[in-house]
Write a protein that holds these residues in place. Structure first.
Motif, PDB file in Angstrom:
ATOM      1  N   UNK A 155       0.882  -1.182   0.000  1.00 49.19           N
ATOM      2  CA  UNK A 155       0.000   0.000   0.000  1.00 49.19           C
ATOM      3  C   UNK A 155       0.913   1.223   0.000  1.00 49.19           C
ATOM      4  N   UNK A 156       0.913   1.967  -1.127  1.00 50.40           N
ATOM      5  CA  UNK A 156       1.907   3.041  -1.293  1.00 50.40           C
ATOM      6  C   UNK A 156       1.520   4.395  -0.713  1.00 50.40           C
ATOM      7  N   UNK A 172      -3.645   2.636   6.327  1.00 50.97           N
ATOM      8  CA  UNK A 172      -4.645   1.895   5.557  1.00 50.97           C
ATOM      9  C   UNK A 172      -5.348   0.890   6.474  1.00 50.97           C
ATOM     10  N   UNK A 173      -6.660   0.937   6.467  1.00 51.61           N
ATOM     11  CA  UNK A 173      -7.448  -0.053   7.203  1.00 51.61           C
ATOM     12  C   UNK A 173      -7.786  -1.167   6.219  1.00 51.61           C
ATOM     13  N   UNK A 174      -7.044  -2.261   6.324  1.00 54.95           N
ATOM     14  CA  UNK A 174      -7.158  -3.370   5.368  1.00 54.95           C
ATOM     15  C   UNK A 174      -8.239  -4.344   5.844  1.00 54.95           C
ATOM     16  N   UNK A 175      -9.293  -4.547   5.021  1.00 54.41           N
ATOM     17  CA  UNK A 175     -10.341  -5.484   5.462  1.00 54.41           C
ATOM     18  C   UNK A 175      -9.814  -6.919   5.483  1.00 54.41           C
ATOM     19  N   UNK A 187      -4.529  -2.448  10.734  1.00 53.20           N
ATOM     20  CA  UNK A 187      -4.140  -1.044  10.589  1.00 53.20           C
ATOM     21  C   UNK A 187      -2.703  -0.991  10.066  1.00 53.20           C
ATOM     22  N   UNK A 188      -2.570  -0.663   8.783  1.00 52.10           N
ATOM     23  CA  UNK A 188      -1.249  -0.645   8.146  1.00 52.10           C
ATOM     24  C   UNK A 188      -0.648   0.749   8.284  1.00 52.10           C
ATOM     25  N   UNK A 189       0.560   0.796   8.823  1.00 46.70           N
ATOM     26  CA  UNK A 189       1.227   2.066   9.119  1.00 46.70           C
ATOM     27  C   UNK A 189       1.402   2.927   7.869  1.00 46.70           C
ATOM     28  N   UNK A 190       1.173   4.248   8.029  1.00 48.08           N
ATOM     29  CA  UNK A 190       1.247   5.189   6.911  1.00 48.08           C
ATOM     30  C   UNK A 190       2.650   5.261   6.306  1.00 48.08           C
ATOM     31  N   UNK A 234       5.319   0.680   3.119  1.00 51.55           N
ATOM     32  CA  UNK A 234       4.629   0.345   1.860  1.00 51.55           C
ATOM     33  C   UNK A 234       4.403  -1.152   1.696  1.00 51.55           C
ATOM     34  N   UNK A 235       5.408  -1.939   2.132  1.00 55.10           N
ATOM     35  CA  UNK A 235       5.329  -3.396   1.964  1.00 55.10           C
ATOM     36  C   UNK A 235       5.029  -4.038   3.318  1.00 55.10           C
TER      37      UNK A 235
END
Ligand SMILES: Nc1nc2c(c(=O)[nH]1)N[C@H]1C(S)=C(S)[C@@H](COP(=O)(O)OP(=O)(O)OC[C@H]3O[C@@H](n4cnc5c(N)ncnc54)[C@H](O)[C@@H]3O)O[C@H]1N2
Ligand code: MOO
Length: 407
Positions: free
Chosen positions: A339-340, A345-348, A383-386, A389-390
Motif C-alpha cells: 500500500x503506497x 490503511x485499514x485493510x479489510x 491497521x497498516x502504518x502510513x 509500503x510493503x
C-alpha cells in the motif's frame, strides 16, 4: 492533516467518567460496576462436604477402623447434627455442612453399605489419606472482607455469579451512554420507502445504531436533509439531550457538505478535520464546551464503519471504564500486501487460526469505501502504518476487530 494516532489521542482526551445509577443485578449484565464489592462471608462459608458418602473422624480411620455404624443422614441445607460416637459415621451429601466431630468424607464409591439388625453399617474399602479429605474447607477460596470485584469491572457471567453469592441484588453501575445517530443527505430515504432510481436507503444509521447497541450504548436515529437552516435548528436539541452525536455524510468537499460549518455555528468547536487514513479521511471531530462530543463520520459506508470502530467504540468504552486502557489486539498478516499512499490503511480481513493457534488475518477483496456488502466477509481491519509500503505475510499488525466469533 493529522495522523490516526494523533486523532485517537484527541478523541480520547474528551473522555469523561459516566454518572452512576443503581440497577437490579438481573439488569446488570455487561454494565460497569462503580463500587468495589467485598466478600460478606468466607468462601465457602462453612466446611462444605464435596462428595456424597459418609463423614467420619479421620482419627478412627487412622487407628485402623474399617466398619462404621451410620448414626444419621444429613442432606444439603439441613442443620448439621454432631457425630455422637467418634467410631460411627454420618451419611452425608455434597453441599452439606460437615458435621461437628467429623473431619473427612469417604465417597460412596469407596465404601460398601449393608443392613444389619435394622442398622446401616458402612465398610470403608478405600480409607481417606488425610483429615480434610473430600471437604472444601471454610475460607479456602476467599476470606470475609476480601476484595472480590474492584470498581470499574465489566459485569460478565462470572462477575454476576460472585455478586449474586454475596447477595448484591442491586448494583451501582455506570449510566449507559446516550448517543444520537444522525444520517444526512438528500439522496437518503427511510427503509420502508421505495427509493427512486437516484436515491438509496439510510443504511449507515442502522449500522451505527446496531454497533452502538452491541457496545451497550443507547441509540436513537435522526435524519437531516442537506439543508443548512434545518441543521442549525435541529442540532441544538440533540446536543442538549445526548452524550454524543454520531453523524454520517456531509463532511467532505461537496457543495452540500454543510456539516462542519453548521456544527461550528451551533457551538461545537472543531477539534480536527481530516485524518491521514484510507478509508475515512474526511472525519470531523468536535466538542461543545462542557457538553456533547460530535463524531461527524464520512458518509461512504465503509468509512463510517471503520471510523466507528477506530474512534467511537474506544471513546465509549473509555467513558465507561476510564481506569482500564485496553491492550492493543494484533493478528498475523496471512498474505503480503503493498500500500503506497502515505496514509494509514485499514485493510479489510477475515480471521481464523493457524495450526499453532495464532490469529491469522486474510486480506479480503473490497470495492473501496462504498462497498458496503464487502463487510459481510470481514471480521476486522488491520491497521497498516502510513510510513510503510510493503507488509509481509507473517507480520503481526494492529487489528481493529468488529466480529468477535471466528466463523
Ligand atoms: N473532491 C473530493 N471529494 C471527495 C473527497 C475528497 O477528498 N475530495 N473525499 C471522498 C471521501 S474519501 C469520502 S469518504 C466521501 C465522504 O463524503 P461525505 O462525508 O461528505 O459523505 P457524502 O458525500 O454525504 O456521502 C458519501 C457517500 O455515502 C453515501 N451515504 C451517506 N450517508 C449514508 C447513509 N446514511 N447510508 C448509506 N449511504 C450513505 C452517500 O450517498 C454517498 O454515496 O467523500 C469523497 N469525496
Ligand atoms: O475516506 Mo473515503 O472513506 O476513502 O472513501
Amino acid at each position: 492533516m493529522i495522523s490516526v494516532e494523533e486523532a485517537s489521542r484527541l478523541v480520547l482526551a474528551t473522555v469523561r467518567p459516566q454518572p452512576t445509577e443503581t440497577v437490579a443485578l438481573t439488569e446488570a449484565t455487561g454494565r460497569v460496576l462503580q463500587i468495589a464489592l467485598h466478600a460478606d462471608r468466607d468462601f465457602p462459608p462453612f466446611h462444605r462436604v464435596a462428595m456424597d458418602g459418609i463423614a467420619v473422624a479421620f482419627a478412627a480411620v487412622a487407628g485402623g477402623q474399617t466398619e462404621f455404624p451410620i448414626e444419621a443422614t444429613q442432606l444439603a441445607g439441613a442443620v448439621p447434627q454432631p457425630l455422637l460416637n467418634p467410631g460411627a459415621a454420618i451419611e452425608i451429601m455434597t453441599g452439606a455442612m460437615l458435621p461437628p466431630g467429623t473431619d473427612a468424607v469417604v465417597r460412596y464409591e469407596d465404601l460398601e453399605l449393608r443392613e444389619e439388625a435394622g442398622r446401616r453399617i458402612a465398610r470403608v474399602l478405600v480409607p481417606p489419606p488425610a483429615a480434610g479429605h473430600n471437604v472444601h474447607r471454610q475460607a479456602a477460596d476467599r476470606r470475609q472482607g476480601d476484595l472480590l470485584l474492584p470498581a470499574g469491572v465489566r459485569l460478565g457471567p462470572a462477575e454476576i455469579a460472585v455478586a449474586a453469592t454475596i447477595g448484591a441484588s442491586t448494583v451501582p453501575v455506570a449510566r449507559r451512554l446516550r448517543v444520537a445517530v444522525v444520517s444526512t443527505g438528500d439522496e437518503l430515504v427511510e427503509l420502508d420507502q421505495a427509493p427512486l432510481p437516484h436515491q438509496i436507503r439510510r443504511s449507515n444509521a442502522y449500522m451505527v445504531r446496531a454497533a452502538l447497541l452491541e457496545v451497550g450504548a443507547e441509540a436513537e436515529i435522526f435524519h437531516f436533509n442537506d439543508d443548512q437552516a434545518a441543521l442549525r435548528q435541529g442540532l441544538p436539541p440533540l446536543l442538549a439531550t445526548f452524550d454524543a452525536l454520531v453523524l454520517s455524510g456531509g463532511v467532505s468537499k461537496g457543495q452540500a457538505d454543510f456539516l462542519p460549518g453548521a456544527l461550528q455555528e451551533v457551538g461545537v468547536a472543531q477539534v480536527f478535520h481530516e485524518v491521514r487514513q484510507r478509508p475515512g479521511k474526511p472525519f470531523w471531530f468536535g466538542q461543545q464546551a462542557g457538553g456533547a462530543v460530535v463524531f461527524a463520520l464520512p458518509g461512504n459506508p465503509v468509512s463510517t464503519f471503520v471510523n466507528f470502530y477506530q474512534y467511537v467504540r474506544p471513546w465509549l468504552r473509555q467513558c465507561l471504564q476510564p481506569q482500564a486502557p485496553r491492550p492493543e489486539l494484533k493478528a498475523q498478516l496471512a498474505a503480503s500486501v503493498t500500500f503506497r499512499p502515505r496514509l494509514t490503511h485499514f485493510l479489510p480481513v477475515q480471521l481464523d487460526y493457524s495450526p499453532q493457534g495464532c490469529l491469522l488475518a486474510h486480506p479480503q477483496p473490497a470495492g473501496g469505501s462504498g462497498d458496503l456488502a464487502s463487510l459481510l466477509q470481514c471480521d476486522g481491519f488491520l491497521r497498516l502504518d502510513a510510513e510503510q509500503e510493503e507488509f509481509r505475510a507473517g507480520e503481526a499488525l494492529p487489528l481493529v476487530r468488529f466480529r468477535e466469533e471466528v466463523r
